[in-house]
Design a protein around this motif. Structure first.
Motif, PDB file in Angstrom:
ATOM      1  N   ILE A  24      46.249  47.028  49.560  1.00  9.83           N
ATOM      2  CA  ILE A  24      45.427  48.189  49.888  1.00  9.83           C
ATOM      3  C   ILE A  24      44.125  47.759  50.553  1.00  9.83           C
ATOM      4  CG2 ILE A  24      44.140  50.132  48.895  1.00  9.83           C
ATOM      5  CD1 ILE A  24      46.346  50.268  46.721  1.00  9.83           C
ATOM      6  N   LEU A  25      43.495  46.700  50.026  1.00 10.43           N
ATOM      7  CA  LEU A  25      42.241  46.226  50.611  1.00 10.43           C
ATOM      8  C   LEU A  25      42.460  45.745  52.046  1.00 10.43           C
ATOM      9  CD1 LEU A  25      39.239  45.472  50.335  1.00 10.43           C
ATOM     10  CD2 LEU A  25      39.982  43.227  49.481  1.00 10.43           C
ATOM     11  N   GLY A  26      43.508  44.973  52.269  1.00  9.55           N
ATOM     12  CA  GLY A  26      43.775  44.451  53.609  1.00  9.55           C
ATOM     13  C   GLY A  26      44.055  45.551  54.607  1.00  9.55           C
ATOM     14  N   LEU A  27      44.919  46.480  54.214  1.00  8.04           N
ATOM     15  CA  LEU A  27      45.289  47.552  55.136  1.00  8.04           C
ATOM     16  C   LEU A  27      44.109  48.488  55.389  1.00  8.04           C
ATOM     17  CD1 LEU A  27      47.814  48.231  56.686  1.00  8.04           C
ATOM     18  CD2 LEU A  27      48.523  49.765  54.835  1.00  8.04           C
ATOM     19  N   SER A  28      43.335  48.806  54.350  1.00 13.24           N
ATOM     20  CA  SER A  28      42.192  49.711  54.529  1.00 13.24           C
ATOM     21  C   SER A  28      41.094  49.047  55.358  1.00 13.24           C
ATOM     22  CB  SER A  28      41.642  50.159  53.173  1.00 13.24           C
ATOM     23  OG  SER A  28      41.219  49.042  52.415  1.00 13.24           O
ATOM     24  N   THR A  29      40.894  47.734  55.167  1.00 14.54           N
ATOM     25  CA  THR A  29      39.902  47.020  55.974  1.00 14.54           C
ATOM     26  C   THR A  29      40.301  47.022  57.437  1.00 14.54           C
ATOM     27  OG1 THR A  29      39.338  45.595  54.099  1.00 14.54           O
ATOM     28  CG2 THR A  29      38.698  44.826  56.287  1.00 14.54           C
ATOM     29  N   GLY A  30      41.572  46.701  57.711  1.00 16.36           N
ATOM     30  CA  GLY A  30      42.052  46.717  59.087  1.00 16.36           C
ATOM     31  C   GLY A  30      41.946  48.094  59.712  1.00 16.36           C
ATOM     32  N   LEU A  31      42.300  49.128  58.951  1.00 11.76           N
ATOM     33  CA  LEU A  31      42.208  50.505  59.455  1.00 11.76           C
ATOM     34  C   LEU A  31      40.764  50.904  59.724  1.00 11.76           C
ATOM     35  CD1 LEU A  31      44.817  52.579  57.410  1.00 11.76           C
ATOM     36  CD2 LEU A  31      44.629  52.472  59.892  1.00 11.76           C
ATOM     37  N   ALA A  32      39.861  50.553  58.802  1.00 12.67           N
ATOM     38  CA  ALA A  32      38.448  50.901  58.983  1.00 12.67           C
ATOM     39  C   ALA A  32      37.893  50.238  60.234  1.00 12.67           C
ATOM     40  CB  ALA A  32      37.638  50.493  57.749  1.00 12.67           C
ATOM     41  N   ALA A  33      38.249  48.951  60.442  1.00 13.39           N
ATOM     42  CA  ALA A  33      37.794  48.258  61.647  1.00 13.39           C
ATOM     43  C   ALA A  33      38.314  48.957  62.892  1.00 13.39           C
ATOM     44  CB  ALA A  33      38.271  46.796  61.617  1.00 13.39           C
ATOM     45  N   CYS A  34      39.565  49.379  62.856  1.00 14.74           N
ATOM     46  CA  CYS A  34      40.149  50.062  64.021  1.00 14.74           C
ATOM     47  C   CYS A  34      39.529  51.431  64.253  1.00 14.74           C
ATOM     48  CB  CYS A  34      41.655  50.212  63.835  1.00 14.74           C
ATOM     49  SG  CYS A  34      42.514  48.655  63.985  1.00 14.74           S
ATOM     50  N   ILE A  35      39.240  52.151  63.178  1.00 22.38           N
ATOM     51  CA  ILE A  35      38.617  53.473  63.316  1.00 22.38           C
ATOM     52  C   ILE A  35      37.253  53.337  63.987  1.00 22.38           C
ATOM     53  CG2 ILE A  35      37.592  55.395  62.039  1.00 22.38           C
ATOM     54  CD1 ILE A  35      39.847  55.047  59.961  1.00 22.38           C
ATOM     55  N   LEU A  36      36.445  52.380  63.510  1.00 18.74           N
ATOM     56  CA  LEU A  36      35.100  52.206  64.060  1.00 18.74           C
ATOM     57  C   LEU A  36      35.150  51.706  65.505  1.00 18.74           C
ATOM     58  CD1 LEU A  36      33.295  50.661  60.962  1.00 18.74           C
ATOM     59  CD2 LEU A  36      33.054  52.983  61.859  1.00 18.74           C
ATOM     60  N   ILE A  37      35.989  50.701  65.752  1.00 17.90           N
ATOM     61  CA  ILE A  37      36.098  50.197  67.121  1.00 17.90           C
ATOM     62  C   ILE A  37      36.646  51.281  68.039  1.00 17.90           C
ATOM     63  CG2 ILE A  37      37.271  48.542  68.622  1.00 17.90           C
ATOM     64  CD1 ILE A  37      37.134  46.523  66.360  1.00 17.90           C
ATOM     65  N   GLY A  38      37.655  52.021  67.550  1.00 15.54           N
ATOM     66  CA  GLY A  38      38.218  53.108  68.355  1.00 15.54           C
ATOM     67  C   GLY A  38      37.176  54.158  68.686  1.00 15.54           C
ATOM     68  N   LEU A  39      36.295  54.442  67.716  1.00 18.48           N
ATOM     69  CA  LEU A  39      35.218  55.405  67.951  1.00 18.48           C
ATOM     70  C   LEU A  39      34.326  54.942  69.100  1.00 18.48           C
ATOM     71  CD1 LEU A  39      34.154  58.038  66.589  1.00 18.48           C
ATOM     72  CD2 LEU A  39      32.586  56.594  65.294  1.00 18.48           C
ATOM     73  N   TYR A  40      33.984  53.658  69.094  1.00 16.62           N
ATOM     74  CA  TYR A  40      33.144  53.099  70.155  1.00 16.62           C
ATOM     75  C   TYR A  40      33.871  53.084  71.497  1.00 16.62           C
ATOM     76  CZ  TYR A  40      30.642  49.612  72.897  1.00 16.62           C
ATOM     77  OH  TYR A  40      29.982  48.960  73.909  1.00 16.62           O
ATOM     78  N   VAL A  41      35.125  52.622  71.496  1.00 11.87           N
ATOM     79  CA  VAL A  41      35.893  52.509  72.743  1.00 11.87           C
ATOM     80  C   VAL A  41      36.090  53.878  73.390  1.00 11.87           C
ATOM     81  CG1 VAL A  41      38.168  51.959  73.692  1.00 11.87           C
ATOM     82  CG2 VAL A  41      37.040  50.355  72.143  1.00 11.87           C
ATOM     83  N   PHE A  42      36.502  54.855  72.601  1.00  7.56           N
ATOM     84  CA  PHE A  42      36.713  56.199  73.163  1.00  7.56           C
ATOM     85  C   PHE A  42      35.409  56.805  73.660  1.00  7.56           C
ATOM     86  CE2 PHE A  42      40.639  56.337  70.381  1.00  7.56           C
ATOM     87  CZ  PHE A  42      41.510  56.260  71.450  1.00  7.56           C
ATOM     88  N   SER A 375      40.957  65.021  66.200  1.00  7.28           N
ATOM     89  CA  SER A 375      41.798  64.069  66.936  1.00  7.28           C
ATOM     90  C   SER A 375      41.833  62.716  66.230  1.00  7.28           C
ATOM     91  CB  SER A 375      41.267  63.895  68.363  1.00  7.28           C
ATOM     92  OG  SER A 375      39.912  63.473  68.345  1.00  7.28           O
ATOM     93  N   THR A 376      40.678  62.283  65.668  1.00  7.44           N
ATOM     94  CA  THR A 376      40.635  61.006  64.957  1.00  7.44           C
ATOM     95  C   THR A 376      41.478  61.054  63.694  1.00  7.44           C
ATOM     96  OG1 THR A 376      38.367  60.667  65.752  1.00  7.44           O
ATOM     97  CG2 THR A 376      39.100  59.299  63.919  1.00  7.44           C
ATOM     98  N   ILE A 377      41.341  62.136  62.940  1.00 11.19           N
ATOM     99  CA  ILE A 377      42.085  62.271  61.688  1.00 11.19           C
ATOM    100  C   ILE A 377      43.586  62.316  61.957  1.00 11.19           C
ATOM    101  CG2 ILE A 377      42.506  63.773  59.713  1.00 11.19           C
ATOM    102  CD1 ILE A 377      39.571  64.642  59.901  1.00 11.19           C
ATOM    103  N   ILE A 378      43.988  63.101  62.955  1.00 11.29           N
ATOM    104  CA  ILE A 378      45.417  63.216  63.283  1.00 11.29           C
ATOM    105  C   ILE A 378      45.978  61.861  63.715  1.00 11.29           C
ATOM    106  CG2 ILE A 378      47.064  64.219  64.932  1.00 11.29           C
ATOM    107  CD1 ILE A 378      45.287  66.740  64.908  1.00 11.29           C
ATOM    108  N   MET A 379      45.188  61.131  64.516  1.00  9.54           N
ATOM    109  CA  MET A 379      45.646  59.833  65.008  1.00  9.54           C
ATOM    110  C   MET A 379      45.837  58.846  63.853  1.00  9.54           C
ATOM    111  SD  MET A 379      43.904  57.493  67.979  1.00  9.54           S
ATOM    112  CE  MET A 379      43.818  58.943  69.025  1.00  9.54           C
ATOM    113  N   VAL A 380      44.888  58.839  62.903  1.00 15.40           N
ATOM    114  CA  VAL A 380      44.984  57.905  61.779  1.00 15.40           C
ATOM    115  C   VAL A 380      46.144  58.288  60.864  1.00 15.40           C
ATOM    116  CG1 VAL A 380      43.798  57.018  59.740  1.00 15.40           C
ATOM    117  CG2 VAL A 380      42.547  57.332  61.864  1.00 15.40           C
TER     118      VAL A 380
END
Length: 799
Positions: A24-42, A375-380
């Motif tokens: 859970i920690l690994g997957l949530s950390t990876g997801l959180a990193a992607c959410i934040l980076i995705g927010l910046y990239v978009f 859109s972010t919630i649906i994507m995740v």
């Protein structure tokens, strides 16, 4: 049936707390990193696209040259917009803009507003900023009109309606409030707190090609017309240069068009309304996000497979009781779904907690509203569904397809092909980790190199105070009063911070062989500039009060004579040595004498080589007072300066910044890159270690019997630990070998963007490799030592 699956899945998660926690920690950390980076990239990719006319807008830039040298700038003269509108039918409208700071007061309340934008009347026609009150075609049409953003209006007037009221600017003139506009979105290159009518500027009255202080935008009738218009402008400006500007001998002025949507990420020109972004950093961050997400999913698969080794008895009993392949498959998918759902919830929680830090690192003003967009919630959630299936699919298929007799006879063992895949994924994970370590060190070294490099002047302990139009009347008295304050060593004035000079100009000189023309950067300064900035004079002497006496404006400037200080680069380009240049005559509009040559210093970013510079005396253009202060008792010095300021400039708040802060701002993009690489390198390493932890657990479980036999035959703890660890050492070494040349190539490509740079030394690769090996061995050692210390009797009995 499905309820039963989830009940059993939940029990398994509770039973295997360590593995479930890591999953859970690994997957949530990876997801959180992607959410934040995705927010910046978009956000970066969506820059300025909220404008309805974004595809029809072009920014005009200027290129000018003299004597074979040329300069490019994002600003133009104030004639560019109106003249192009008059000349070319393809141009629908134009807007000239200029960033400024002003002191604005409402009664006794005065604020030094740093984010003011002068703009033409068609501002709201060209750009899609929402005017909440006022007429969009008239709000900026009259001189001394002012439009406030909603937040600024509230600051000055609370809940009152400000339309028709006045605000006083620089304690000189009242401006009438003609509109209230919504705050600009964060994905806009045009950000402001206050808009002022362009007609309010004194310089707006006379149209000039070369007074390059304005960012000019054109609105075309159709998006497809930018290329066609550029061709027409090229031919037109050649005619202007020849006939109107009377240029010759290679002198020229040309205008270039940049598509509005491309400016933020693709333009290489500084000096616009805000610092440029970088499409390279967007790509790099996007790739990092995908890699982190892939590493997290791989880790989950490896951990799930490792856990499956302990479930052969359970699976055999289920098969005896009639469970088919589909039921076993959906059982694993159910467990995966629960873990993924918990990870998604935690990922959003981590993202919310880390959002302020992430905003600070990237320089963006993100809020929870941006994060919780539908859109972010649906994507995740969509990712969660896919990840649940993919992450649980391999162990589900691998286990459910094993025959009952084989499971009951010998348990479940991974296939050789599966082992190769898992090891390959570990190599992949650590290749990324080592690559990020090397690149991070390279970025941080370059930033350290910039900080430590001798700039040619001393930027430390230099206080910068603003000077506006009204203050110029009492400038000399204020400067003298500041110089008498305790703790002050020296005082001068300048047009720009010496760390980033933006005045473009040209000089001409007869070097004894021919008439030489040179495009230069120019800097108006006051007396004691060289002394205050601790610059080195290599020939001649610095300015003195007698030089001001030479500036005789009587009799129509017939006896006017300037004095100049040139840098070494300018002298070399003119064909002289530093000593020979002293006393020579050059022309910069009017003739003058070279009085001194100053050692080359960095007056712009280290991305560019030091260019030719001319320094001249002119207090009429002073915009800053530079104050060198003692390093001790800074607080008392500032207090004394504030008291002096309040006595001399009561209508303006005492605000200042230090010169080294201006220096730091030049490298904001690089500093952010360094922080981002450091943070996400750590994330990638942590996730890679979790994957290695999973593979070590998997390996030791498969070799339990072998380890027991070796211990019975006399193998010690060290031998067993080395046996378990050596295959992982090999994997990490392979990762280092793969990552190093890739990091070397891309790191050098990045460094090529600096004219002054460090190098990728060999020790960086050694240190990065050893760090990766140490981290990996620390991770593996838990399972290696645990298996080595295990009772061989228990191991053999279990087998």
């Amino acid at each position: 049936m499905f309820t039963n699956y989830f009940k059993i899945a939940w029990r398994k998660i509770q039973k295997n707390k360590l593995y479930s926690f890591i999953n859970i920690l690994g997957l949530s950390t990876g997801l959180a990193a992607c959410i934040l980076i995705g927010l910046y990239v978009f956000n970066e990719l969506s820059y300025d696209k909220f404008n309805t006319n974004s595809e029809r807008i072009a920014r005009v830039t200027m290129e000018y040259g003299s004597g074979g040298s040329s300069e490019q700038t994002a600003v133009t003269g104030n004639k560019v917009g109106p003249q192009l509108k008059r000349t070319f039918p393809l141009v629908d409208s134009y807007v000239r803009t200029m960033k400024s700071s002003r002191v604005i007061s409402n009664g006794s309340n005065a604020f030094d507003e740093k984010n003011i934008l002068y703009a033409d009347a068609d501002f709201f026609k060209v750009f899609s900023f929402k005017l909440l009150q006022g007429n969009d075609s008239l709000a900026l049409s009259d001189p001394y009109s002012i439009v406030l953003t909603k937040s600024v209006a509230k600051k000055y007037f609370g809940n009152e309606n400000p339309i028709g009221k006045t605000l006083r600017i620089d304690d000189v003139r009242d401006y009438v409030i003609t509109g209230i506009v919504a705050d600009p979105p964060i994905n806009s290159q045009i950000k402001y707190d206050i808009l002022l009518s362009f007609k309010s500027l004194a310089s707006a009255k006379d149209e000039v090609w070369f007074n390059a202080n304005y960012v000019t935008y054109l609105l075309l009738h159709k998006p497809s017309q930018i290329t066609r218009l550029q061709q027409q402008i090229n031919a037109y400006m050649k005619d202007v240069s020849k006939n109107e500007l009377k240029t010759n001998n290679g002198d020229f002025l040309s205008l270039k068009l940049e598509p509005f949507e491309k400016v933020h990420l693709y333009s290489s020109l500084n000096g616009g309304l805000e610092p440029n972004g970088s499409i390279m950093y967007v790509y790099v961050l996007g790739i990092i996000a995908l890699l982190i997400l892939l590493i997290a999913c791989v880790n989950y698969t490896n951990l799930s497979t490792a856990q499956s080794m302990q479930r052969s008895t359970e699976i055999g009993i289920r098969k005896v009781l009639g469970a088919g392949r589909s039921r076993l498959f959906w059982q694993y998918i159910g467990e995966s779904a629960i873990i993924t759902a918990l990870s998604i919830l935690l990922a959003f929680l981590f993202s919310i907690i880390l959002l302020p830090l992430f905003s600070s690192v990237t320089g963006s003003n993100f809020s929870i509203v941006n994060l919780l967009q539908p859109s972010t919630i649906i994507m995740v959630i969509a990712f969660g569904i896919v990840a649940s299936f993919l992450a649980g699919a391999y162990p589900a298929f691998a286990i459910s397809r094993i025959g009952l007799v084989k499971i009951l006879k010998s348990g479940f063992h991974g296939s050789s092909s599966g082992g190769v895949l898992r090891k390959s994924l570990i190599v992949f994970q650590f290749t990324i980790s080592v690559f990020l370590i090397i690149v991070t060190i390279a970025v941080l070294r370059q930033l350290s190199f910039i900080q430590k490099k001798d700039l040619g002047f001393d930027k430390n302990q230099v206080l910068v105070l603003p000077v506006n139009y009204k203050m110029k009347e009492g400038y000399e008295a204020l400067k003298k009063a500041v110089s008498l304050s305790p703790g002050v060593l020296s005082v001068t004035g300048a047009y720009d911070d010496p760390v980033f000079v933006q005045w473009g100009d040209g000089i001409a000189a007869d070097n004894g062989k021919n008439q030489k023309k040179l495009s230069v950067t120019a800097m108006p300064v006051d007396l004691d500039f060289i002394k205050t900035m601790d610059m080195k004079i290599v020939a001649g002497t610095t300015f003195t009060p007698a030089d001001f006496l030479l500036q005789d404006t009587a009799n129509d400037n017939k006896n006017y004579r300037s004095t100049f200080i040139l840098n070494e680069k300018a002298v070399r380009d003119l064909g002289w040595t530093s000593e020979d240049a002293i006393g020579k005559t050059i022309s910069k509009g009017q003739e003058g004498t070279i009085k001194a040559v100053v050692k080359d210093f960095h007056f712009s970013s280290m991305h560019s080589p030091i260019g030719p510079l001319v320094i001249f005396l002119d207090t009429s253009h002073i915009r800053e007072i530079l104050v060198k202060i003692k390093a001790d008792n800074v607080a008392s010095t500032l207090s004394a300066l504030k008291s002096t300021w309040n006595d001399r400039v009561p209508y303006r708040p005492f605000e200042y910044h230090f010169l080294d802060e201006s220096f730091e701002k030049i490298y904001t993009t690089e500093q952010r890159a360094g922080k981002v690489f450091t943070i996400f390198s750590l994330v990638a390493i942590i996730l890679a270690c979790l994957g290695l932890f999973a593979l070590a657990a998997f390996s030791t479980l498969q070799r339990t019997k072998e380890i027991g036999i070796r211990k019975v035959l006399g193998a010690g703890v060290g031998n067993i630990a080395f046996m378990v660890s050596k295959e992982f050492i090999t994997l990490i070494i392979v990762a280092i070998v793969i990552a190093s040349p890739i990091a070397w190539y891309l790191g050098n490509q990045w460094l090529q963007g600096f004219a002054y740079r460090t190098s990728l030394s060999w020790w960086i690769f050694i240190v990065s490799g050893l760090a990766a090996l140490f981290i990996a061995m620390t991770t593996v050692s838990y399972h290696a030592i645990k298996s080595a210390k295990a009772n061989p009797v228990e191991s053999l009995r279990t087998e």
